[in-house]
Design a protein around this motif. Structure first.
Motif, PDB file in Angstrom:
ATOM      1  N   LYS A 143      39.844  23.433  62.734  1.00 49.42           N
ATOM      2  CA  LYS A 143      38.253  24.118  62.209  1.00 49.42           C
ATOM      3  C   LYS A 143      37.188  23.800  62.640  1.00 49.42           C
ATOM      4  O   LYS A 143      37.358  22.536  63.933  1.00 49.42           O
ATOM      5  CB  LYS A 143      38.145  23.320  60.803  1.00 49.42           C
ATOM      6  CG  LYS A 143      37.420  23.578  60.078  1.00 49.42           C
ATOM      7  CD  LYS A 143      37.206  22.460  59.142  1.00 49.42           C
ATOM      8  CE  LYS A 143      35.897  23.136  57.530  1.00 49.42           C
ATOM      9  NZ  LYS A 143      36.750  22.241  56.058  1.00 49.42           N
ATOM     10  N   ASN A 144      36.285  24.596  62.902  1.00 47.30           N
ATOM     11  CA  ASN A 144      34.764  24.656  63.324  1.00 47.30           C
ATOM     12  C   ASN A 144      35.422  24.130  65.079  1.00 47.30           C
ATOM     13  O   ASN A 144      34.304  23.910  66.081  1.00 47.30           O
ATOM     14  CB  ASN A 144      34.326  23.323  62.733  1.00 47.30           C
ATOM     15  CG  ASN A 144      33.289  23.808  61.605  1.00 47.30           C
ATOM     16  OD1 ASN A 144      33.384  24.586  61.727  1.00 47.30           O
ATOM     17  ND2 ASN A 144      34.219  22.755  60.825  1.00 47.30           N
ATOM     18  N   LYS A 145      36.568  24.972  65.406  1.00 55.45           N
ATOM     19  CA  LYS A 145      36.876  25.520  67.094  1.00 55.45           C
ATOM     20  C   LYS A 145      37.037  26.519  67.655  1.00 55.45           C
ATOM     21  O   LYS A 145      38.264  27.064  66.890  1.00 55.45           O
ATOM     22  CB  LYS A 145      37.821  24.230  67.300  1.00 55.45           C
ATOM     23  CG  LYS A 145      37.855  23.253  67.532  1.00 55.45           C
ATOM     24  CD  LYS A 145      38.790  21.958  67.184  1.00 55.45           C
ATOM     25  CE  LYS A 145      38.752  20.850  67.607  1.00 55.45           C
ATOM     26  NZ  LYS A 145      39.609  19.999  67.723  1.00 55.45           N
TER      27      LYS A 145
ATOM     28  N   GLN B 260      31.649  28.203  57.171  1.00 58.78           N
ATOM     29  CA  GLN B 260      32.958  27.903  57.639  1.00 58.78           C
ATOM     30  C   GLN B 260      33.087  28.590  58.823  1.00 58.78           C
ATOM     31  O   GLN B 260      32.523  29.837  58.812  1.00 58.78           O
ATOM     32  CB  GLN B 260      33.863  28.068  56.418  1.00 58.78           C
ATOM     33  CG  GLN B 260      33.403  27.006  55.419  1.00 58.78           C
ATOM     34  CD  GLN B 260      33.601  26.348  55.216  1.00 58.78           C
ATOM     35  OE1 GLN B 260      34.964  24.963  55.183  1.00 58.78           O
ATOM     36  NE2 GLN B 260      32.652  25.841  54.956  1.00 58.78           N
ATOM     37  N   ARG B 261      33.586  28.138  59.713  1.00 57.60           N
ATOM     38  CA  ARG B 261      34.182  28.746  61.502  1.00 57.60           C
ATOM     39  C   ARG B 261      36.007  28.396  61.504  1.00 57.60           C
ATOM     40  O   ARG B 261      36.173  27.328  61.140  1.00 57.60           O
ATOM     41  CB  ARG B 261      32.734  27.820  62.080  1.00 57.60           C
ATOM     42  CG  ARG B 261      31.845  29.086  62.655  1.00 57.60           C
ATOM     43  CD  ARG B 261      31.170  28.249  63.690  1.00 57.60           C
ATOM     44  NE  ARG B 261      29.537  29.369  63.795  1.00 57.60           N
ATOM     45  CZ  ARG B 261      29.543  30.417  63.894  1.00 57.60           C
ATOM     46  NH1 ARG B 261      30.582  31.034  64.353  1.00 57.60           N
ATOM     47  NH2 ARG B 261      28.051  31.083  63.665  1.00 57.60           N
TER      48      ARG B 261
ATOM     49  N   ASN C 181      30.784  32.373  70.451  1.00 58.88           N
ATOM     50  CA  ASN C 181      30.141  29.916  69.087  1.00 58.88           C
ATOM     51  C   ASN C 181      31.603  29.453  69.688  1.00 58.88           C
ATOM     52  O   ASN C 181      32.712  29.618  68.859  1.00 58.88           O
ATOM     53  CB  ASN C 181      29.467  30.606  68.196  1.00 58.88           C
ATOM     54  CG  ASN C 181      29.102  29.326  67.559  1.00 58.88           C
ATOM     55  OD1 ASN C 181      29.933  27.654  67.846  1.00 58.88           O
ATOM     56  ND2 ASN C 181      28.174  29.202  67.208  1.00 58.88           N
ATOM     57  N   PRO C 182      30.943  27.774  70.133  1.00 60.35           N
ATOM     58  CA  PRO C 182      32.099  27.364  70.708  1.00 60.35           C
ATOM     59  C   PRO C 182      32.952  26.771  69.801  1.00 60.35           C
ATOM     60  O   PRO C 182      33.774  26.001  69.456  1.00 60.35           O
ATOM     61  CB  PRO C 182      31.397  26.064  71.440  1.00 60.35           C
ATOM     62  CG  PRO C 182      30.208  26.527  71.638  1.00 60.35           C
ATOM     63  CD  PRO C 182      29.918  27.740  71.277  1.00 60.35           C
ATOM     64  N   ASN C 183      32.234  26.833  68.491  1.00 58.27           N
ATOM     65  CA  ASN C 183      32.364  25.943  67.754  1.00 58.27           C
ATOM     66  C   ASN C 183      33.302  27.486  66.178  1.00 58.27           C
ATOM     67  O   ASN C 183      34.027  26.770  64.935  1.00 58.27           O
ATOM     68  CB  ASN C 183      31.992  26.279  65.824  1.00 58.27           C
ATOM     69  CG  ASN C 183      30.885  24.738  66.925  1.00 58.27           C
ATOM     70  OD1 ASN C 183      30.779  23.299  67.489  1.00 58.27           O
ATOM     71  ND2 ASN C 183      29.070  24.590  67.064  1.00 58.27           N
ATOM     72  N   GLY C 184      33.721  27.778  67.101  1.00 61.98           N
ATOM     73  CA  GLY C 184      34.704  29.414  66.256  1.00 61.98           C
ATOM     74  C   GLY C 184      33.922  30.680  65.699  1.00 61.98           C
ATOM     75  O   GLY C 184      33.033  30.790  65.956  1.00 61.98           O
TER      76      GLY C 184
ATOM     77  N   TYR D 288      41.290  20.093  60.075  1.00 60.63           N
ATOM     78  CA  TYR D 288      40.928  19.471  60.969  1.00 60.63           C
ATOM     79  C   TYR D 288      40.514  19.304  62.183  1.00 60.63           C
ATOM     80  O   TYR D 288      39.873  19.336  63.680  1.00 60.63           O
ATOM     81  CB  TYR D 288      39.850  18.110  60.304  1.00 60.63           C
ATOM     82  CG  TYR D 288      38.908  17.789  59.003  1.00 60.63           C
ATOM     83  CD1 TYR D 288      37.587  17.894  59.421  1.00 60.63           C
ATOM     84  CD2 TYR D 288      39.431  18.375  57.595  1.00 60.63           C
ATOM     85  CE1 TYR D 288      36.546  18.588  58.110  1.00 60.63           C
ATOM     86  CE2 TYR D 288      38.862  18.555  56.637  1.00 60.63           C
ATOM     87  CZ  TYR D 288      37.423  19.097  57.239  1.00 60.63           C
ATOM     88  OH  TYR D 288      36.648  19.225  55.589  1.00 60.63           O
TER      89      TYR D 288
END
Length: 414
Positions: free
Chosen positions: A375-377, A249-250, A274-277, A372
């Motif tokens: 999430k992942n940002k 999870q990011r 990481n651009p996803n967090g 969301y």
């Protein structure tokens, strides 16, 4: 029953002797022990260090200190070798006194209170309902039991058990969790740290410890002469060497809500982010309590959708089976429905509130949508706008620089 509290052992002996509560306290009062002094042994597993109090307790129980330790289910310090030397004799003694039980009983057949495409909700005591669940048939279990803090809940929910009764009860449903969990399956238990010291010690002999997650959550009221309690704990155990499913999870970088600047200084590592967090740690500071009435499904405490989304997406995949033995407001089941996980639910209290929630998903769909959005940002969209306005860096800046550098290198090589 195993006793963890000296007070519970004293009360048990009083009942065996036919003593009333008044007679019990009167015995101690004649020996100069106040009721408050005896009650100090109620919510702790320690043997009193006050010699006067300990002598009075031993006198009432008609035990030595060694016998008291054994009665509490412990191997007294200094007797470990003698205990191991005589373990066969102790086992024979226990076996000879164990009452016979019928192990051929058929698991009960109970009709679900409510059914959906993905899950079944059963109303009743989880220890009885667990008997319906086959061995090693569940991928993930999330358990949020009553914390035994004497809070008000629906009829049928007991939140004021004695110290020993509560822990013994927890051990009983934990045994069922271990039984029904698949190899590689994950078990999450949400509780206060005090109880988790006991539950973790018990589980260490049965499952593989994976994490003790601190969920930052203010309790509002400080406790006199104690550190201010500011987190719940989420135990994470696995059946076997490692989880069969672990989806990393990011989460976004923590930023100031006023200016958008990052709280932690990442120095020269910004271009490597990481651009996803950032990777999720075992301290969760971004889970907030459900306080507003328009977000609640019942008048009692309720777990946030974000917490259950994180647990379920981390430990399961679509169509995996998730079991929650303490349904509460039904957050686990609501998230499972939206994430397409199959689920099994137990609730001894009000099941109608869960049914109504699952039949009317609009509120949970909106809550999950908000989860969301972040999430992942590395930076949610709103934070991006604020950072751009105030001249802070964004992941895209480094991506553009990298693309420019690559293009320049290709031009030079030509």
């Amino acid at each position: 029953m195993r006793f963890f509290s000296v007070f519970d052992l004293v009360v048990h002996h009083a009942r065996l002797r036919g003593h009333s509560e008044t007679q019990m306290y009167s015995f101690f009062r004649k020996r100069g022990i106040k009721k408050a002094d005896l009650l100090c042994t109620k919510d702790t597993g320690m043997i009193p260090t006050d010699e006067r109090l300990l002598d009075a307790i031993l006198n009432y129980l008609d035990m030595s200190k060694l016998e008291l330790e054994l009665a509490l289910g412990r191997i007294p310090s200094g007797y470990e070798h003698a205990y191991l030397q005589n373990v066969k004799e102790i086992a024979k003694l226990l076996e000879s006194s164990k009452p016979s039980t019928n192990n051929d009983s058929v698991p009960p057949t109970v009709q679900p209170y409510f059914l959906t495409e993905y899950g079944k909700l059963f109303k009743g005591d989880c220890l009885k309902l667990f008997k319906m669940v086959p061995d090693e048939s569940v991928d993930c279990i999330f358990a949020d039991p009553p914390f035994n803090l004497d809070k008000e809940y629906d009829d049928g929910v007991d939140d004021s058990k004695s110290y020993s009764t509560y822990i013994s009860w927890c051990f009983a449903w934990l045994d069922e969790c271990v039984r029904v969990l698949k190899p590689g399956g994950s078990l999450f238990i949400y509780n206060i740290p005090k109880w988790h010291t006991y539950l973790s010690n018990y589980l260490n002999d049965k499952l593989n410890f994976w994490a003790w997650i601190a969920v930052d959550m203010k309790f509002n009221l400080p406790i006199p002469n104690r550190l201010y309690p500011a987190h719940y704990s989420l135990l994470y155990y696995v059946k076997g060497n490692k989880p069969k499913t672990f989806n990393p999870q990011r989460i976004p970088i923590q930023t100031c809500r006023h200016c958008g600047g990052e709280i932690k200084d990442y120095g020269g590592y910004k271009n490597k982010m990481n651009p996803n967090g950032v990777n999720l740690s075992d301290v969760w500071t971004d889970i907030y309590p459900v306080r507003h009435s328009n977000s609640k499904n019942r008048k009692y405490n309720e777990l946030p959708v974000k917490l259950l989304d994180r647990v379920i997406t981390m430990s399961t995949n679509e169509n995996d089976v998730v079991l929650d033995p303490f349904g509460g407001s039904g957050t686990t089941y609501a998230v499972c429905e939206l994430l397409k996980r199959r689920w099994i639910g137990f609730e001894v209290g009000n099941c109608e509130v869960i049914k109504q929630r699952l039949e009317n998903k609009e509120k949970d769909i909106e809550l999950l949508k908000r989860v969301y959005e972040e999430k992942n940002k590395l930076f949610p969209d709103k934070v991006k706008e604020l950072r751009r306005k105030n001249g802070f860096w964004l992941a895209e800046d480094f991506m553009e620089n990298k693309e420019h550098a690559v293009a320049e290198q290709i031009t030079l090589s030509l």
